[in-house]
Scaffold this motif. Structure first.
Motif, PDB file in Angstrom:
ATOM      1  N   THR A  29      96.104  54.304   3.409  1.00 30.32           N
ATOM      2  CA  THR A  29      96.493  55.334   2.342  1.00 30.32           C
ATOM      3  C   THR A  29      97.376  56.429   1.851  1.00 30.32           C
ATOM      4  O   THR A  29      97.516  57.262   3.224  1.00 30.32           O
ATOM      5  CB  THR A  29      95.272  54.896   0.812  1.00 30.32           C
ATOM      6  OG1 THR A  29      94.469  56.750   1.662  1.00 30.32           O
ATOM      7  CG2 THR A  29      94.858  54.062   0.910  1.00 30.32           C
ATOM      8  N   GLU A  70      97.110  58.918   0.048  1.00 28.11           N
ATOM      9  CA  GLU A  70      96.082  60.205  -0.056  1.00 28.11           C
ATOM     10  C   GLU A  70      95.253  60.368   1.210  1.00 28.11           C
ATOM     11  O   GLU A  70      95.176  61.869   1.465  1.00 28.11           O
ATOM     12  CB  GLU A  70      95.062  59.507  -1.005  1.00 28.11           C
ATOM     13  CG  GLU A  70      95.596  58.922  -2.995  1.00 28.11           C
ATOM     14  CD  GLU A  70      96.683  58.096  -2.669  1.00 28.11           C
ATOM     15  OE1 GLU A  70      96.822  58.028  -3.756  1.00 28.11           O
ATOM     16  OE2 GLU A  70      95.945  56.654  -1.641  1.00 28.11           O
ATOM     17  N   TRP A  76     106.120  52.686  -6.668  1.00 31.41           N
ATOM     18  CA  TRP A  76     104.874  51.601  -6.553  1.00 31.41           C
ATOM     19  C   TRP A  76     106.041  50.551  -6.041  1.00 31.41           C
ATOM     20  O   TRP A  76     107.027  50.991  -5.928  1.00 31.41           O
ATOM     21  CB  TRP A  76     105.069  51.437  -7.938  1.00 31.41           C
ATOM     22  CG  TRP A  76     106.320  51.411  -9.350  1.00 31.41           C
ATOM     23  CD1 TRP A  76     107.270  50.769  -9.029  1.00 31.41           C
ATOM     24  CD2 TRP A  76     106.333  52.728 -10.116  1.00 31.41           C
ATOM     25  NE1 TRP A  76     107.975  51.498 -10.885  1.00 31.41           N
ATOM     26  CE2 TRP A  76     107.253  52.570 -10.914  1.00 31.41           C
ATOM     27  CE3 TRP A  76     105.645  54.070 -10.988  1.00 31.41           C
ATOM     28  CZ2 TRP A  76     108.062  53.012 -11.838  1.00 31.41           C
ATOM     29  CZ3 TRP A  76     106.118  54.530 -11.970  1.00 31.41           C
ATOM     30  CH2 TRP A  76     107.733  54.279 -12.188  1.00 31.41           C
ATOM     31  N   LYS A 131     101.143  47.098  -1.275  1.00 31.61           N
ATOM     32  CA  LYS A 131     100.390  47.516  -2.082  1.00 31.61           C
ATOM     33  C   LYS A 131     100.148  49.555  -3.025  1.00 31.61           C
ATOM     34  O   LYS A 131     100.240  49.230  -3.808  1.00 31.61           O
ATOM     35  CB  LYS A 131      99.253  47.348  -1.968  1.00 31.61           C
ATOM     36  CG  LYS A 131      98.756  45.242  -1.680  1.00 31.61           C
ATOM     37  CD  LYS A 131      97.331  45.307  -0.812  1.00 31.61           C
ATOM     38  CE  LYS A 131      96.721  43.960  -0.776  1.00 31.61           C
ATOM     39  NZ  LYS A 131      95.360  43.747  -0.319  1.00 31.61           N
ATOM     40  N   GLU A 132     100.949  49.638  -1.816  1.00 34.67           N
ATOM     41  CA  GLU A 132     101.232  51.424  -2.700  1.00 34.67           C
ATOM     42  C   GLU A 132     102.738  51.604  -1.839  1.00 34.67           C
ATOM     43  O   GLU A 132     103.473  51.076  -2.066  1.00 34.67           O
ATOM     44  CB  GLU A 132     100.328  51.723  -1.397  1.00 34.67           C
ATOM     45  CG  GLU A 132      98.516  51.753  -1.613  1.00 34.67           C
ATOM     46  CD  GLU A 132      98.256  53.398  -1.320  1.00 34.67           C
ATOM     47  OE1 GLU A 132      98.112  53.858  -0.877  1.00 34.67           O
ATOM     48  OE2 GLU A 132      97.062  52.406  -0.511  1.00 34.67           O
ATOM     49  N   PRO A 133     102.810  53.429  -2.921  1.00 35.88           N
ATOM     50  CA  PRO A 133     101.722  54.108  -3.687  1.00 35.88           C
ATOM     51  C   PRO A 133     101.838  53.472  -4.808  1.00 35.88           C
ATOM     52  O   PRO A 133     102.328  52.258  -5.215  1.00 35.88           O
ATOM     53  CB  PRO A 133     102.212  55.906  -3.657  1.00 35.88           C
ATOM     54  CG  PRO A 133     103.752  54.824  -3.322  1.00 35.88           C
ATOM     55  CD  PRO A 133     104.053  53.468  -2.576  1.00 35.88           C
ATOM     56  N   ASN A 134     100.470  53.773  -5.730  1.00 34.89           N
ATOM     57  CA  ASN A 134     100.120  53.412  -6.917  1.00 34.89           C
ATOM     58  C   ASN A 134     100.362  54.824  -8.093  1.00 34.89           C
ATOM     59  O   ASN A 134      99.364  55.198  -7.902  1.00 34.89           O
ATOM     60  CB  ASN A 134      99.165  52.760  -7.351  1.00 34.89           C
ATOM     61  CG  ASN A 134      99.803  51.134  -6.540  1.00 34.89           C
ATOM     62  OD1 ASN A 134     100.305  50.296  -7.304  1.00 34.89           O
ATOM     63  ND2 ASN A 134      98.963  50.994  -5.790  1.00 34.89           N
TER      64      ASN A 134
END
Length: 273
Positions: free
Chosen positions: A100, A102, A154, A197-200
């Protein structure tokens, strides 16, 4: 007269040798500058060039330190350039199945701690641009100023140009049920899924970024221009720079202009517009 000629020959030879040495550097595979740091359970590969104020450079998806081969020599003249292979990229091996932004941002904060660096300037490109934003959001004390080029908040066709998003959807569907066997196959899929799928990140979350920020994109980037504008508008201390005649590779396609502009941004006081 002879002495002058000899001195001239010596100077030319020294200049040639310096140029040859510069050209012989393979950024991302330079043992003289490279070192592994134990960071959050993995070994993060880093190369350091120059002296001065610390400057962290973060590459994009599937890339490595070598992405900055045209930028490191310029900035190393006055900064301590810390170029790093992100987790699961380049020489920074990470066999785990999760990844991720993060997680990666926390890696960079921990790396600075391990290197005994309180804070740094940051340049991030593409996924590295996202990482620069997330680092400033999660660890604001670590970022003096940041320059983020080609970042999105996103993953869909309102942030990425529709043709790119369509290709990514096809790639995902084509291998949705595929059984990945080798370490490389698994890693490649993991970093693909990071961008799929990311980021969000919500626009409102950008208010956590307090440092002066230069938000960059090309006028025909892979990122939708209005999306880049939204990012800049939602950071309280941000400048927006859309490069004319540029795609996603702003720092490669317009190297001299990019280096000078970012350097000036780092050097000069920020004035809210």
């Amino acid at each position: 007269m002879i002495i002058r000629k000899l001195l001239f020959v010596v100077m030319v030879c020294q200049a040639f040798m310096a140029c040859s040495q510069q050209k012989s550097i393979v950024y991302g595979d330079n043992a003289a500058a490279g070192k592994y740091y134990d960071v959050r359970g993995i070994k993060l590969y880093t190369e350091v060039y120059g002296k001065g104020k610390p400057l962290l450079m973060i590459h994009g998806n599937g890339g490595s330190i070598n992405a900055f081969e045209k930028n490191i020599p310029y900035f190393a003249k006055k900064y301590k350039v810390i170029a790093v292979d992100s987790r699961a990229h380049g020489k920074s091996i990470d066999p785990r199945d999760s990844l991720t932004f993060e997680m990666m941002a926390d890696d960079f904060a921990a790396l600075l701690d391990v290197m005994h660096i309180d804070s740094a300037y940051v340049i991030g490109w593409s996924d590295g641009g996202i990482n620069a934003l997330v680092l400033a959001m999660r660890h604001p004390e670590k970022v003096i100023k940041l320059a983020s080029t080609g970042a999105n908040l996103w993953p869909d066709s309102t942030a990425l140009i529709p043709s790119l998003w369509k290709d990514m959807e096809k790639e995902y569907a084509a291998k949705k049920d595929y059984h990945f066997i080798t370490a490389k196959e698994k890693n490649d899929r993991k970093i693909f899924m990071l961008d799929y799928k990311e980021p969000n990140i919500k626009l409102s979350a950008l208010k956590a970024i307090k440092c002066p920020s230069l938000i960059i994109a090309g006028d025909h980037d892979l990122i939708v221009t209005t999306h880049t504008v939204q990012i800049a508008e939602n950071i309280s201390n941000a400048y927006l720079w859309i490069l004319p005649d540029s795609g996603h590779g702003t720092l490669v396609e317009h190297t001299d202009e990019f280096n000078k502009k970012v350097d000036d941004f780092f050097e000069q006081p920020f004035h809210r517009r």
